[in-house]
Design a protein around this motif. Structure first.
Motif, PDB file in Angstrom:
ATOM      1  N   VAL A   1      58.714  65.989   7.118  1.00  0.00           N
ATOM      2  CA  VAL A   1      58.971  64.974   8.033  1.00  0.00           C
ATOM      3  C   VAL A   1      60.131  64.901   8.549  1.00  0.00           C
ATOM      4  CG1 VAL A   1      59.012  62.440   7.651  1.00  0.00           C
ATOM      5  CG2 VAL A   1      57.007  63.550   6.737  1.00  0.00           C
ATOM      6  N   GLY A   2      61.362  65.572   7.741  1.00  0.00           N
ATOM      7  CA  GLY A   2      62.689  65.619   7.864  1.00  0.00           C
ATOM      8  C   GLY A   2      62.888  66.658   9.042  1.00  0.00           C
ATOM      9  N   ARG A   3      62.326  67.757   9.139  1.00  0.00           N
ATOM     10  CA  ARG A   3      62.285  68.557   9.986  1.00  0.00           C
ATOM     11  C   ARG A   3      61.784  68.013  11.474  1.00  0.00           C
ATOM     12  NH1 ARG A   3      64.267  73.345   8.513  1.00  0.00           N
ATOM     13  NH2 ARG A   3      63.792  73.957   6.533  1.00  0.00           N
ATOM     14  N   THR A   4      60.732  67.079  11.484  1.00  0.00           N
ATOM     15  CA  THR A   4      59.998  66.649  12.626  1.00  0.00           C
ATOM     16  C   THR A   4      61.174  65.654  13.306  1.00  0.00           C
ATOM     17  OG1 THR A   4      57.849  66.928  11.753  1.00  0.00           O
ATOM     18  CG2 THR A   4      58.238  65.132  13.470  1.00  0.00           C
ATOM     19  N   GLN A   5      61.686  64.992  12.345  1.00  0.00           N
ATOM     20  CA  GLN A   5      62.967  63.789  12.651  1.00  0.00           C
ATOM     21  C   GLN A   5      64.068  64.659  13.268  1.00  0.00           C
ATOM     22  OE1 GLN A   5      62.236  60.726  12.829  1.00  0.00           O
ATOM     23  NE2 GLN A   5      64.377  59.957  13.273  1.00  0.00           N
ATOM     24  N   LEU A   6      64.416  65.611  12.746  1.00  0.00           N
ATOM     25  CA  LEU A   6      65.810  66.451  13.198  1.00  0.00           C
ATOM     26  C   LEU A   6      65.304  67.055  14.523  1.00  0.00           C
ATOM     27  CD1 LEU A   6      68.355  68.073  13.011  1.00  0.00           C
ATOM     28  CD2 LEU A   6      67.080  69.896  11.883  1.00  0.00           C
ATOM     29  N   GLU A   7      64.013  67.382  14.889  1.00  0.00           N
ATOM     30  CA  GLU A   7      63.784  67.791  16.206  1.00  0.00           C
ATOM     31  C   GLU A   7      63.903  66.509  17.316  1.00  0.00           C
ATOM     32  OE1 GLU A   7      63.634  70.863  17.456  1.00  0.00           O
ATOM     33  OE2 GLU A   7      64.338  71.270  15.414  1.00  0.00           O
ATOM     34  N   ARG A   8      63.353  65.402  16.712  1.00  0.00           N
ATOM     35  CA  ARG A   8      63.562  64.259  17.666  1.00  0.00           C
ATOM     36  C   ARG A   8      65.095  63.726  18.082  1.00  0.00           C
ATOM     37  NH1 ARG A   8      59.852  60.817  14.166  1.00  0.00           N
ATOM     38  NH2 ARG A   8      57.708  61.548  14.633  1.00  0.00           N
ATOM     39  N   ARG A   9      65.951  63.906  16.795  1.00  0.00           N
ATOM     40  CA  ARG A   9      67.416  63.966  16.984  1.00  0.00           C
ATOM     41  C   ARG A   9      68.055  64.750  17.973  1.00  0.00           C
ATOM     42  NH1 ARG A   9      66.494  59.106  15.985  1.00  0.00           N
ATOM     43  NH2 ARG A   9      66.318  58.316  13.928  1.00  0.00           N
TER      44      ARG A   9
ATOM     45  N   GLY B   1      76.922  56.652  15.298  1.00  0.00           N
ATOM     46  CA  GLY B   1      75.771  55.905  14.559  1.00  0.00           C
ATOM     47  C   GLY B   1      74.766  56.438  13.468  1.00  0.00           C
ATOM     48  N   PRO B   2      74.301  55.849  12.707  1.00  0.00           N
ATOM     49  CA  PRO B   2      73.495  56.385  11.719  1.00  0.00           C
ATOM     50  C   PRO B   2      72.514  57.120  11.976  1.00  0.00           C
ATOM     51  CG  PRO B   2      73.126  54.053  11.940  1.00  0.00           C
ATOM     52  CD  PRO B   2      74.161  54.310  13.076  1.00  0.00           C
ATOM     53  N   GLN B   3      71.949  57.319  13.427  1.00  0.00           N
ATOM     54  CA  GLN B   3      70.915  58.376  13.676  1.00  0.00           C
ATOM     55  C   GLN B   3      71.692  59.476  13.953  1.00  0.00           C
ATOM     56  OE1 GLN B   3      71.411  55.498  15.219  1.00  0.00           O
ATOM     57  NE2 GLN B   3      69.418  54.232  15.141  1.00  0.00           N
TER      58      GLN B   3
END
Length: 142
Positions: free
Chosen positions: A106-114, A36-38
């Motif tokens: 913001v990308g680093r925060t998103q990476l941790e979520r992923r 998936g894209p995520q």
């Protein structure tokens, strides 16, 4: 059941077909899973979390693990940039510009979520697929 959404990515670690499998009969050997894209976003962000990279090097690093085309990755890079997860800058190299990608805060925060989402997903799949042994017998979902 419909077609899986997202690009089909092959696991790069399985290079040879197993005997007596449809993949072996067709001459292939890589396992194919829809990604998936995520998850693909997470993979790209993970590579960039180790340092800025220009497009070709970035795609080669992802392709070293996933059998994916450059034509699949460049739209991902544009979307991540548009969403503020990446920033882009150009540097001259041998008379032309190379486009570099860098992960943002913001990308680093998103990476941790992923990463957290991936751990939960992976653990769930492993639990479903594990085999238990009882009394010398192997049971799925023991």
């Amino acid at each position: 059941m419909g077609r899986p959404r997202g690009p089909v990515v092959r696991a790069a670690w399985e290079k040879t077909p197993r005997e007596n499998t449809p993949a072996a009969a067709k001459g292939g050997g890589l396992m194919a899973f829809a990604i998936g894209p995520q998850l693909l976003d997470g993979c790209v962000l993970a590579v960039l979390s180790r340092g800025d990279a220009y497009g070709y090097i970035l795609t080669q690093q992802v392709k070293a693990r996933l059998d994916i085309s450059e034509s699949t990755l460049y739209p991902v890079l544009r979307r991540l940039q548009r969403d503020g997860l990446l920033k882009v800058y150009d540097r001259p190299y041998q008379g032309r510009n190379r486009r570099y990608y860098a992960i943002t805060t913001v990308g680093r925060t998103q990476l941790e979520r992923r990463r957290e989402e991936w751990k939960q997903f992976r653990d769930g799949v492993e639990e479903l697929l594990k085999e238990d042994e009882q009394d010398g017998q192997t049971y799925l979902f023991g």
